[in-house]
Design an enzyme around this catalytic site. Structure first.
Site, PDB file in Angstrom:
ATOM      1  N   ASP A 130      30.862  43.032  30.579  1.00 29.88           N
ATOM      2  CA  ASP A 130      30.350  43.989  31.557  1.00 29.88           C
ATOM      3  C   ASP A 130      30.390  45.430  31.046  1.00 29.88           C
ATOM      4  O   ASP A 130      29.887  46.327  31.714  1.00 29.88           O
ATOM      5  CB  ASP A 130      31.222  43.950  32.821  1.00 29.88           C
ATOM      6  CG  ASP A 130      30.758  42.912  33.836  1.00 29.88           C
ATOM      7  OD1 ASP A 130      29.553  42.821  34.068  1.00 29.88           O
ATOM      8  OD2 ASP A 130      31.623  42.213  34.391  1.00 29.88           O
ATOM      9  N   LYS A 168      24.806  33.113  37.751  1.00 28.34           N
ATOM     10  CA  LYS A 168      25.204  33.316  36.347  1.00 28.34           C
ATOM     11  C   LYS A 168      25.361  31.966  35.645  1.00 28.34           C
ATOM     12  O   LYS A 168      24.846  31.752  34.544  1.00 28.34           O
ATOM     13  CB  LYS A 168      26.510  34.118  36.277  1.00 28.34           C
ATOM     14  CG  LYS A 168      26.332  35.579  36.659  1.00 28.34           C
ATOM     15  CD  LYS A 168      27.641  36.299  36.959  1.00 28.34           C
ATOM     16  CE  LYS A 168      27.340  37.701  37.494  1.00 28.34           C
ATOM     17  NZ  LYS A 168      28.492  38.429  38.006  1.00 28.34           N
ATOM     18  N   GLN A 193      34.701  38.804  38.170  1.00 26.17           N
ATOM     19  CA  GLN A 193      33.763  39.158  39.235  1.00 26.17           C
ATOM     20  C   GLN A 193      34.378  40.205  40.171  1.00 26.17           C
ATOM     21  O   GLN A 193      35.511  40.058  40.629  1.00 26.17           O
ATOM     22  CB  GLN A 193      33.383  37.877  40.021  1.00 26.17           C
ATOM     23  CG  GLN A 193      32.361  38.086  41.103  1.00 26.17           C
ATOM     24  CD  GLN A 193      31.005  38.562  40.575  1.00 26.17           C
ATOM     25  OE1 GLN A 193      30.597  38.234  39.474  1.00 26.17           O
ATOM     26  NE2 GLN A 193      30.321  39.361  41.370  1.00 26.17           N
TER      27      GLN A 193
END
Ligand code: GUN
Length: 300
Positions: free
Chosen positions: A119, A52, A96
């Site tokens: 997300d 990322k 995460q």
């Protein structure tokens, strides 16, 4: 049988993002900012987080990694999230997954401001997707939609089977496909008669996290197969079970294999399929960048 090449689609989208970044910089003097929060040092998570940061740097998104100890308390993570929620240079926040076992993921994820929820894991954003008025979509299902669109595979009216019911992939994927007028069946590890259900599917999306879980006998000839699985196969005797012979030597050198949820022999029956690696995987990180830019634009 043709390959749906995730790298090609990913590169095309990265070019689009590049143009959008230049526009934001030139017209508004803004650089989108992404904060990635990681607790603990899980090797798979570390590798995702690195990819990322690397892509953000390559395409010109400001990214920051906040690393916390595996023993971090819910309060410590909450304090970092609160600081990023309040930071005007941070447009997008990612925590995460998976979090260390002692932490309740919902108690953490619910603290991310919905307008910075890159997300789309917040209940508000997932609820909006269910109601077909989503503003931001989880990266992996969004990547699947972009692959289908790129190759002009219209899910409208198709019998689609999604295997896996996680909030990361399966459930939002099912909702997004239903919103595009597919007839969706959502299956999972407890589904009775999975093989028979799969044999009816014109389009299969596999997101179960088990190597070779969907075998050739379960697939209808001419189906479209989308494999979201990224499974790490460490035992050499399993390479033979899950990987085509042409790949053994390469995997033996590396000491492990990466394989999907759909057995490679099933691909021979498909009209189109996404390989692993090189299918959905490349899209997931690219869609994270897309979402970061989207949230930055919406913040204005
Ligand atoms: N872990 C595995 N996939 C994902 C993802 O898409 N987002 C986050 N935050 N964590 C993950």
């Amino acid at each position: 049988m043709s390959v749906l090449d995730g790298k090609v689609v990913s590169e095309k989208i990265q070019l689009e993002i590049g143009l959008e970044l230049a526009r934001l910089r030139n017209e508004h003097g803004v650089v989108p900012g992404l904060a990635v929060i990681m607790a603990g040092d899980d090797p798979a998570s570390r590798s995702y987080v690195q990819s990322k940061s690397k892509l953000a740097e390559k395409i010109g998104i400001r990214s920051e990694l906040v690393k916390l100890a595996a023993s971090a308390s819910a309060g410590e993570i909450a304090a970092v999230i609160a600081a990023k929620n309040a930071d005007p240079l941070t447009h997008a926040i990612l925590v995460q997954m998976p979090l260390p076992k002692h932490l309740d993921p919902w108690a953490v994820l619910d603290r991310i401001a919905p307008e910075k929820d890159v997300d789309a894991f917040h209940p508000l954003n997932q609820g909006l997707i269910l109601q077909n008025r989503g503003v931001i979509f989880p990266c992996t299902p969004l990547g699947v939609m972009r692959i289908l669109d790129h190759y002009a595979i219209d899910p409208a009216g198709m019998d689609v089977v999604v295997v896996g019911r996680s909030f990361l992939v399966g459930k939002p994927m099912a909702a997004m496909l239903a919103n595009r007028n597919a007839t969706v069946t959502l299956c999972h590890s407890r589904t009775v008669g999975l093989a028979a259900i799969l044999r009816e599917a014109g389009l299969v999306v596999a997101a179960v996290g088990k190597p070779g879980f969907i075998t050739a006998e379960m697939v209808r000839p001419g189906a479209v197969l989308i494999d979201v699985g990224i499974n790490h196969v460490a035992r050499e005797e399993d390479f033979e079970k899950f990987c085509p012979r042409s790949q053994y030597e390469g995997f033996k050198k590396k000491g492990y294999a990466i394989t999907g949820d759909i057995h490679y022999q099933a691909f021979a029956k498909a009209a189109h399929y996404t390989p692993v690696p090189g299918g959905v995987g490349p899209l997931t990180v690219t869609m994270l960048m897309h979402n970061t830019v989207e949230l930055c634009k919406r913040s204005r």
